[in-house]
Write an enzyme that holds these catalytic residues in place. Sequence first.
Site, mmCIF file in Angstrom:
data_model
loop_
_atom_site.group_PDB
_atom_site.id
_atom_site.type_symbol
_atom_site.label_atom_id
_atom_site.label_comp_id
_atom_site.label_asym_id
_atom_site.label_seq_id
_atom_site.Cartn_x
_atom_site.Cartn_y
_atom_site.Cartn_z
ATOM 1 N N CYS A 189 0.812 -1.225 0.000
ATOM 2 C CA CYS A 189 0.000 0.000 0.000
ATOM 3 C C CYS A 189 0.842 1.270 0.000
ATOM 4 C CB CYS A 189 -0.995 0.005 1.155
ATOM 5 S SG CYS A 189 -0.275 0.043 2.819
ATOM 6 N N HIS A 219 -6.052 1.528 -3.676
ATOM 7 C CA HIS A 219 -5.028 1.074 -2.735
ATOM 8 C C HIS A 219 -4.501 -0.280 -3.174
ATOM 9 C CE1 HIS A 219 -7.822 -1.775 -0.496
ATOM 10 N NE2 HIS A 219 -8.599 -1.185 -1.392
ATOM 11 N N HIS A 266 -2.598 0.791 7.078
ATOM 12 C CA HIS A 266 -2.941 0.803 5.653
ATOM 13 C C HIS A 266 -3.185 2.233 5.184
ATOM 14 C CE1 HIS A 266 -4.132 -1.171 1.989
ATOM 15 N NE2 HIS A 266 -5.315 -0.590 1.984
#
Length: 176
Positions: A83, A148, A136
């Site tokens: 990510c 993402h 994240h």
Amino acid sequence: MTPSEQIQEWALEHNNFSSAAPLEEAPKEKGLTYKDSLFYNYYSQSLGLRLDYDEDKALLETVADWIGTPYRSGGNSQRGTDCSGFVSRVYKQVYGIKLTHSSRSMFHEVDRVSKNAMETGDLVFFRRGPGKPIYHVGIYLEDGKFIHAASNGGVMINSLMSPYYKKNFYAAGRVN
């Protein structure tokens, strides 16, 4: 074939009234050209977003190229990315901004914005509960959706309203 020609070809293919909805016209007050209208319609349909016709074109083109890239922990290329690797590469390519390769560090590099004030290109951060660390990061696109690199599917677009991301959303931030 140039990107402009690809967009025009796509528009002709998708403007078949028997199989697809006609292209929307750009709002007249935006003062956009027909070419701009084709561009936004193409990315609206290919990314599954309802666009406002003023989003960053370079960002839309760049993230569209990354869709489907596999997840790879520690990676930051289109052969495999995590990510923060994805976010840092997109920001470098589109804006010339170098971000760290860590979602937690990125969180400290942004100015917070409220969820209802998010704009295309803002970063969205997630954690698994109060007091837990950020784990994240993604890039907000439009219409409640973000892109993402997910560990269970690679680079993809999801809704912030899906149960998992709604539960784990922590904050949004804008890079200066």
